[in-house]
Motif scaffolding. Sequence first.
Motif, short mmCIF file in Angstrom:
data_model
loop_
_atom_site.label_atom_id
_atom_site.label_comp_id
_atom_site.label_asym_id
_atom_site.label_seq_id
_atom_site.Cartn_x
_atom_site.Cartn_y
_atom_site.Cartn_z
N ALA A 36 25.60 45.84 27.49
CA ALA A 36 25.89 45.57 28.94
C ALA A 36 26.70 43.90 29.14
N THR A 37 26.27 42.70 28.36
CA THR A 37 26.15 41.81 28.77
C THR A 37 27.71 41.47 28.07
N ILE A 38 28.39 42.27 27.16
CA ILE A 38 29.96 42.11 26.66
C ILE A 38 30.37 42.69 27.70
N ALA A 39 30.20 43.57 28.68
CA ALA A 39 31.38 44.70 29.06
C ALA A 39 30.96 43.79 30.59
N VAL A 40 30.26 43.16 30.99
CA VAL A 40 29.81 41.74 31.89
C VAL A 40 31.04 41.01 31.66
N VAL A 41 31.01 40.08 30.94
CA VAL A 41 31.79 39.68 30.38
C VAL A 41 33.61 39.91 30.48
N ILE A 42 33.73 40.93 29.94
CA ILE A 42 34.74 41.66 29.91
C ILE A 42 35.15 41.95 31.67
N ALA A 43 34.99 42.05 32.13
CA ALA A 43 35.05 43.08 33.80
C ALA A 43 34.75 41.15 33.98
N TYR A 44 34.34 40.87 34.29
CA TYR A 44 34.46 38.83 35.10
C TYR A 44 35.73 38.01 34.10
N TRP A 45 35.44 38.44 33.33
CA TRP A 45 37.04 38.05 32.95
C TRP A 45 38.69 38.72 33.35
N LEU A 46 37.80 39.82 34.06
CA LEU A 46 39.66 40.53 34.55
C LEU A 46 39.70 39.98 35.49
N TRP A 47 38.42 40.00 36.52
CA TRP A 47 38.50 39.31 37.61
C TRP A 47 39.13 38.17 38.01
N LYS A 48 38.86 37.44 37.23
CA LYS A 48 39.07 36.14 37.19
C LYS A 48 40.32 36.52 37.04
N LYS A 49 41.60 36.88 35.96
CA LYS A 49 42.45 37.15 35.84
C LYS A 49 43.52 37.68 37.48
N GLY A 50 42.60 38.27 37.71
CA GLY A 50 43.01 39.51 39.09
C GLY A 50 43.04 38.48 40.03
N LEU A 51 42.03 37.07 40.72
CA LEU A 51 42.58 36.13 41.04
C LEU A 51 43.39 35.18 41.07
N LYS A 52 43.65 34.98 39.98
CA LYS A 52 44.69 34.01 39.46
C LYS A 52 46.26 34.60 40.17
N ALA A 53 46.23 36.06 39.76
CA ALA A 53 47.54 37.24 40.36
C ALA A 53 47.66 37.27 41.57
N PHE A 54 46.48 37.04 42.50
CA PHE A 54 46.51 37.59 44.44
C PHE A 54 47.25 36.25 44.85
N SER A 55 47.92 37.61 45.31
CA SER A 55 48.28 37.06 46.95
C SER A 55 48.16 38.17 47.55
N SER A 56 48.30 36.91 49.06
CA SER A 56 47.74 38.12 49.86
C SER A 56 48.19 39.12 50.61
N THR A 57 48.03 40.45 50.93
CA THR A 57 48.50 41.25 51.57
C THR A 57 48.87 41.93 52.90
N GLY A 58 47.72 40.77 53.82
CA GLY A 58 47.02 40.80 54.89
C GLY A 58 48.53 40.11 55.89
#
Length: 264
Positions: A241-263
């Motif tokens: 569970a701990t490893i899964a949360v860490v990996i998921a949050y890592w991808l979230w952080k990568k996504g934030l850096k790659a995010f560009s507004s679509t609105g």
Amino acid sequence: MINRYARLYWEFFKMHVKVKMEYRVDFLIGILSVLLIQGTAIFFVAIVFQHIEALHGWTFYQILFIYGIAQTGRALEFAFFDNLWLLGQDYIRPGKFDRMLVRPINPLFHVLADKLQADGLGQGIIGLIVLITAMVNLPIEWGMGDLLLLALLIVSSGAIFMAVNLFFASLSFWIVDSIPIMGAVFTLSDFTRYPMTIYSKGVRFVLTWLIPYGFTAFYPATLFVENADFEKIGLLSPVVATIAVVIAYWLWKKGLKAFSSTGS
């Protein structure tokens, strides 16, 4: 920092409860509908066991025990983390997520706190009923240590459900709407209601080491139901569970850096 977010979440929580209480009939209908759906699934299992004594060596109450752990863990995810499903559709696509990025709180916290899924209460009720029924009918002497371990495993189960959803929801930063992928992956969690031993080695591998739904119910259950083949794996549930949360949050952080507004 933790105290600040705890207070913030409490304020969000009170706001959501007030909104739900404004529409009490809808609130009760939502809970009752979940109770009906889950109750029907359990009724189906009961009918099957009227014709067989065991399923691959697992008795009716042992399978109920697995089901109960899965349902209570899923209820935690459903109640508090269900908003992840709407990340792309309701936040990124219409531009609502942009506003969250300029507020002085963690955007993931904001997304999670932005919705409380009251139907999770119904799922939690049926999960506890099933779990307690199984516990009473299994030949196990429950001590305080066992109950605390079971509680930890249920929390770990909820964390794994959340981590898997967060991982695939984070794909919305690249593909905008990840609901189809999330739905397809989440369907696999239905396999965890039953003993993993009834599936092929390939399916067990996927549900153990790639998408670790096996650790949401089956492997934790083996720590209490005699099954030496999986006991050591079951002990890994909090670690997974701990490893899964860490990996998921890592991808979230990568996504934030790659995010560009679509609105617009």
